[in-house]
Design an enzyme around this catalytic site. Sequence first.
Site, PDB file in Angstrom:
ATOM      1  CD  GLN A  75      -3.420  -0.306  -0.054  1.00 47.39           C
ATOM      2  OE1 GLN A  75      -3.049   0.743  -0.441  1.00 47.39           O
ATOM      3  NE2 GLN A  75      -3.931  -1.426  -0.730  1.00 47.39           N
ATOM      4  CB  SER A  76       3.944   2.055  -1.583  1.00 44.17           C
ATOM      5  OG  SER A  76       4.674   3.094  -2.016  1.00 44.17           O
ATOM      6  CG  ASN A  77       0.403   6.470   0.770  1.00 37.97           C
ATOM      7  OD1 ASN A  77      -0.711   6.469   0.423  1.00 37.97           O
ATOM      8  ND2 ASN A  77       1.094   6.542   2.168  1.00 37.97           N
ATOM      9  CB  ALA A  79       4.201   2.614  -5.478  1.00 39.31           C
TER      10      ALA A  79
END
Length: 334
Positions: A75-77, A79
């Site tokens: 859930q990388s912001n 990325a």
Amino acid sequence: MKLSKFPRLRITHGPTPLEPMPRLSAALGGPTLWIKRDDCTGLATGGNKTRKLEYLVAEALQQGADTLITQGATQSNHARQTAAIAAKMGLQCHIILEDRTGYRHADYQHSGNVFLDYLYGAHVSEVPGNTPMDAAMETLAAHLRAQGRKTYIIPGGGSNAVGALGYVTCALELADQAMNMGLVIDSLVHATGSAGTQAGLVVGMEGARTQIPVLGIGVRAPRQPQEEKVFVLAQQTAELLGVPGAVQREHVVANCDYIGEGYGIPTPGMMEAVTMLAQLEGILLDPVYSGKGMAGLIDLLRKGHYRKDQNIVFLHTGGSVGLFGYQHAFPYPA
Ligand SMILES: *Cc1c(COP(=O)(O)O)cnc(C)c1O
């Protein structure tokens, strides 16, 4: 500081607002709480990676790159925001997502940031936890270069000296806002992870001699290694800006007591902070970073860490899209 000599894309919706939080301040019995709305930076719903990517992607374009490579947790912001800026600039984007939590919930694996990575047209690959991510990016870059692509690798969180420049500019922006409002800021509090945000802020505050203390609330590493990581990056950033020695070790302060079981694992404090900000201020925090950062600030306030006549600013670093990857953790709809 020689900030203006670095190439920069101008995509941040800024200056981001600096707003009071009267209902939260009252609920906690003071002091006066403010929020710097870097959740409103305007790239793919906003967040702190916009400011870093302005400098990183400008450098990529200057070097003639046609392909961005980066990495992050599922859930990388970072990325998600990298995928968006790649689309905007007509670059190919490759993202390696690391399974850092072991969560098998459908929303965690497919909704929130992951959904948007795909929507923005990024090439997404997923790898198990504890994969050496820098090596994985190098391998992918070599593979893509062999196909004729011109690659530019952005480290996790966009946290190197070039990316941290984005938070040097944010520090200057905040100091300017405070001056225009006649506001004396006693502390600036925010969530710290890959360290670029805090490193840039500290360099900006010290470089501009504003003397606003910065407190990072850790979301992953214990205090010692986190402070060390921020300090090393702050020194590199100061050097890049031509002000070596601007940052002293004691300017770097992190509190890593609010991580709970680990990175990306919800805590009761995070759930409370997310709920309070939503129901008292109409503001969406996120489960991984700003929720834990605010949980730390709320706990410190309750413990009397600050005087009632002080002005404390929370830097909202974004991430609310991540709520949709963590809906399973919240008891809604009731
Ligand atoms: C990446 C991120 C942070 C942490 O910033 P670093 O520069 O990695 O320390 C905080 N909040 C949100 C929402 C983020 O996405």
